[in-house]
Design an enzyme around this catalytic site. Structure first.
Site, PDB file in Angstrom:
ATOM      1  N   ARG A   1       0.841  -1.206   0.000  1.00  0.00           N
ATOM      2  CA  ARG A   1       0.000   0.000   0.000  1.00  0.00           C
ATOM      3  C   ARG A   1       0.867   1.245   0.000  1.00  0.00           C
ATOM      4  O   ARG A   1       2.005   1.222   0.433  1.00  0.00           O
ATOM      5  CB  ARG A   1      -0.880   0.026   1.256  1.00  0.00           C
TER       6      ARG A   1
ATOM      7  N   LYS B   1       3.181  -8.169  11.681  1.00  0.00           N
ATOM      8  CA  LYS B   1       2.549  -8.292  10.360  1.00  0.00           C
ATOM      9  C   LYS B   1       2.876  -9.623   9.689  1.00  0.00           C
ATOM     10  O   LYS B   1       4.028  -9.954   9.426  1.00  0.00           O
ATOM     11  CB  LYS B   1       2.983  -7.133   9.460  1.00  0.00           C
TER      12      LYS B   1
ATOM     13  N   ARG C   1      -0.396   3.690  12.656  1.00  0.00           N
ATOM     14  CA  ARG C   1       0.584   3.069  13.544  1.00  0.00           C
ATOM     15  C   ARG C   1       0.073   3.121  14.973  1.00  0.00           C
ATOM     16  O   ARG C   1      -0.497   4.145  15.361  1.00  0.00           O
ATOM     17  CB  ARG C   1       1.900   3.851  13.486  1.00  0.00           C
TER      18      ARG C   1
HETATM   19  C1  BTN Z   1       0.513  -4.109   2.083  1.00  0.00           C
HETATM   20  O1  BTN Z   1       0.453  -4.614   3.208  1.00  0.00           O
HETATM   21  O2  BTN Z   1       1.010  -3.003   1.917  1.00  0.00           O
HETATM   22  C2  BTN Z   1      -0.082  -4.861   0.923  1.00  0.00           C
HETATM   23  C3  BTN Z   1       0.836  -5.924   0.413  1.00  0.00           C
HETATM   24  C4  BTN Z   1       0.269  -6.700  -0.755  1.00  0.00           C
HETATM   25  C5  BTN Z   1       1.292  -7.611  -1.390  1.00  0.00           C
HETATM   26  C6  BTN Z   1       0.683  -8.499  -2.432  1.00  0.00           C
HETATM   27  S1  BTN Z   1       1.760  -9.782  -2.935  1.00  0.00           S
HETATM   28  C7  BTN Z   1       0.680 -10.205  -4.231  1.00  0.00           C
HETATM   29  C8  BTN Z   1       0.192  -8.903  -4.822  1.00  0.00           C
HETATM   30  N1  BTN Z   1       1.123  -8.399  -5.791  1.00  0.00           N
HETATM   31  C9  BTN Z   1       1.667  -7.241  -5.401  1.00  0.00           C
HETATM   32  O3  BTN Z   1       2.503  -6.603  -6.068  1.00  0.00           O
HETATM   33  N2  BTN Z   1       1.203  -6.886  -4.217  1.00  0.00           N
HETATM   34  C10 BTN Z   1       0.240  -7.830  -3.713  1.00  0.00           C
END
Ligand code: BTN
Length: 325
Positions: free
Chosen positions: A123, A188, A323
């Site tokens: 994100r 996480k 946070r």
């Molecule tokens: C986050 O916590 O910020 C979200 C992470 C999401 C990661 C997943 S891995 C599969 C899909 N492809 C990506 O490039 N991102 C999501």
């Protein structure tokens, strides 16, 4: 599959294999095997090379296999999921689904998993560290009508789907942190990324991406800039393909019921696992703006409620990151 990926598959069992044996399987010389192995650091794969014994990966892994992933799917989801692709490497499973068009009717869903992402996205423009074979990186493309698609609520529904799948595997000590983090013992474990696009008047094309840590290698762990957990810490043996199937099962069901009924059917479960309600949190809107207040749960659309000086305000997921202070 390329020679490089076939070589990784031969080493996936974590045992020693001689250069000669590996070369024979692949029809290449021992020197060519070594040349390939030297490139594995790009994938964050740690290889031990021991004279007289050969090569082995420091961590064994179960290669992704579309047939095995489909095994735990119900007949309904198996049919809905018209396309399930397993890739060795890709920039991002979500970007891949966004730029490729469906060959099927729009009612058919598409999913993609990869062993490695060169540009995994988190994100708010963050990078998602995606070492080879270590975790799960999966994305699901679906369509959702604009009326049900409220401010970020889908990411909460997807988190509930993930919690359900993990509970089926017997994982405990799970929690959620608004809007998209699934935590194990407060750290996480997984993140969810929802990408939306659409033409005016029509439904949204939605790609839900999930990254879940199964066994983070030491070399990759050093690059993660927040407290993290992986499933290996739970002591529960999790079969990678089986878990991917369980997640897809729950995710398809969750996106379908979100489309039909909205977020309300997920709120009770979300609240049960919510780890931040009642705690002092910091909301970061951009690099400069920081709001400190007490988290007061979510509203019916999935926005976060924050109380500050006796006044409660709502924040949509797109705007902020949170946070615990
Ligand atoms: C986050 O916590 O910020 C979200 C992470 C999401 C990661 C997943 S891995 C599969 C899909 N492809 C990506 O490039 N991102 C999501």
């Amino acid at each position: 599959m390329s020679t490089r990926h076939r070589l990784i598959e031969l080493l996936a069992d974590g045992h020693f294999h001689s250069g000669e044996w590996l070369g024979r399987q692949l029809g290449i010389s021992r020197a060519a095997v070594w040349k390939q192995i030297r490139t594995f650091s790009e994938f964050e794969l740690d290889v031990h090379a021991v004279p007289g014994q050969g090569y082995r990966l420091s961590s064994a892994f179960e290669p992704l296999d579309a047939e095995l992933i489909r095994q735990p799917l119900s007949a309904l989801v198996n049919t809905r999921l018209g396309q399930l692709e397993v890739l060795c490497e890709i920039d991002s499973t979500s970007d891949y689904l966004k730029r490729t068009k469906s060959e099927h009717k729009t009612s058919v869903l598409r999913a993609c998993l990869a062993e490695w992402q060169s540009a995994g996205r988190g994100r708010r423009g963050r990078r998602w560290i995606s070492p080879y074979g270590a975790n799960l990186y999966l994305s699901l493309a679906t369509q959702i009508s604009k009326t049900t698609l409220q401010s970020g609520g889908l990411s909460l529904a997807a988190a509930v789907a993930l919690l359900r799948a993990l509970q089926v595997c017997g994982i405990e000590n799970l929690g959620v942190k608004w809007p998209n983090d699934v935590l194990y013992k407060g750290r996480k474990l997984a993140g969810i990324l929802v990408d939306l696009s659409g033409e005016s008047g029509g439904p949204f094309n939605v790609v839900v991406g999930i990254g879940i840590n199964l066994k983070i290698p030491e070399s990759a762990a050093r690059a993660i800039d927040q407290p993290w957990a992986d499933l290996s810490q739970s002591g529960v043996k999790v079969d990678r393909n089986h878990l991917a199937g369980l997640i897809l099962e729950e995710l398809v069901r969750a996106t379908d019921s979100f489309e039909e009924k909205g977020l309300q059917v997920f709120i009770q479960e979300w609240n049960q696992f919510d780890l931040i309600t009642g705690r002092v949190v910091e909301l970061h809107q951009d690099t400069e703006t920081k709001i400190t207040g007490i988290a007061r749960g979510i509203d019916a659309s999935g926005a976060l409620l924050i109380e500050k000086n006796g006044v409660t305000s709502r924040y949509d997921a797109g705007e902020v990151s949170v946070r615990v202070a």
